[in-house]
Design a protein around this motif. Sequence first.
Motif, mmCIF file in Angstrom:
data_model
loop_
_atom_site.group_PDB
_atom_site.id
_atom_site.type_symbol
_atom_site.label_atom_id
_atom_site.label_comp_id
_atom_site.label_asym_id
_atom_site.label_seq_id
_atom_site.Cartn_x
_atom_site.Cartn_y
_atom_site.Cartn_z
ATOM 1 N N ILE A 34 8.083 25.479 -18.456
ATOM 2 C CA ILE A 34 9.091 24.961 -17.384
ATOM 3 C C ILE A 34 10.580 24.970 -17.877
ATOM 4 O O ILE A 34 11.386 25.051 -17.119
ATOM 5 C CB ILE A 34 8.713 23.617 -17.392
ATOM 6 C CG1 ILE A 34 7.391 23.490 -16.671
ATOM 7 C CG2 ILE A 34 9.634 22.605 -16.171
ATOM 8 C CD1 ILE A 34 6.726 22.003 -16.495
ATOM 9 N N ASN B 236 13.099 24.152 -14.661
ATOM 10 C CA ASN B 236 12.893 24.456 -13.005
ATOM 11 C C ASN B 236 12.453 22.915 -12.818
ATOM 12 O O ASN B 236 11.338 22.244 -13.189
ATOM 13 C CB ASN B 236 11.334 24.964 -12.977
ATOM 14 C CG ASN B 236 10.985 25.146 -11.651
ATOM 15 O OD1 ASN B 236 11.009 24.529 -10.794
ATOM 16 N ND2 ASN B 236 10.755 26.560 -11.199
ATOM 17 N N LYS C 11 9.197 22.229 -10.754
ATOM 18 C CA LYS C 11 7.783 22.194 -11.640
ATOM 19 C C LYS C 11 7.804 21.096 -12.588
ATOM 20 O O LYS C 11 6.715 20.515 -12.960
ATOM 21 C CB LYS C 11 7.968 23.590 -12.440
ATOM 22 C CG LYS C 11 7.584 24.921 -11.595
ATOM 23 C CD LYS C 11 7.461 26.080 -12.342
ATOM 24 C CE LYS C 11 7.131 27.330 -11.476
ATOM 25 N NZ LYS C 11 7.022 28.543 -12.174
ATOM 26 N N GLU D 91 6.469 18.041 -10.736
ATOM 27 C CA GLU D 91 4.980 18.410 -10.353
ATOM 28 C C GLU D 91 4.487 18.091 -11.578
ATOM 29 O O GLU D 91 3.317 17.220 -11.878
ATOM 30 C CB GLU D 91 4.967 19.510 -9.708
ATOM 31 C CG GLU D 91 3.464 19.777 -9.242
ATOM 32 C CD GLU D 91 3.166 21.341 -9.071
ATOM 33 O OE1 GLU D 91 2.045 21.393 -8.597
ATOM 34 O OE2 GLU D 91 4.149 22.045 -8.748
#
Length: 216
Positions: free
Chosen positions: A73, A169, A172, A175
């Motif tokens: 990530i 990110n 991401k 999440e």
Amino acid sequence: MTSTHTLQKPEAFLDVIQERRSVRTYDPTVKISREEMSEILKLSTLAPSSSNLQPWRFLVIDTPELKEKLLPIANNQQQVVEASAIIAVLGDVKSYEKAEKIYKQAVEAGFMPEETAKSFIERTVEMYSSLPSEVARQIVYTDGGLVSMQLMLVARSKGYDTVPMGGYNKAKFVEAFGISEQYVPVMLIAIGKAAKPGHQTTRLPLEDVVFFNEMK
């Protein structure tokens, strides 16, 4: 008469500022205890914030499994897994919900009369709860930046090294780590002991960045 608030060793503070480097190579054997990490974060939260709402929230990622999860990530930056921990600095756009607790603490500490605190709570909640989303986010970005810089300086004063990371990110990250919409990712900060010194860098001369009274 010398004020009790006078900085006794200004040279030590200057050393901290001048010695801080963005370090990207860490000694993976060095662990920071939860006790010491808590002390670093507590000192960091002495940073200023809008209406003293202290909207910063910290997710400390220090297990090998979670650092490995974060690695892709964060664009596979090796410091993610080598550093003692990665601190995700988040901004709480509903920090006004803690206004009552914050101002009641001020009353208990003798910093503010109760009636003044009551008035502050009412006005603060009313104003911040009605802000447009983009304005609320901008406030927590600003306050998140202030606390992040303070965190990096506190870490250096305790012999640790850091690097702020914006190259990841965010969608991401949110999440993968179950971050609710209430919290805005500001940056990641790697913290640990340098295995290799950070690169020395130069700064622009003041005449390139400072203007007095008007921009030229």
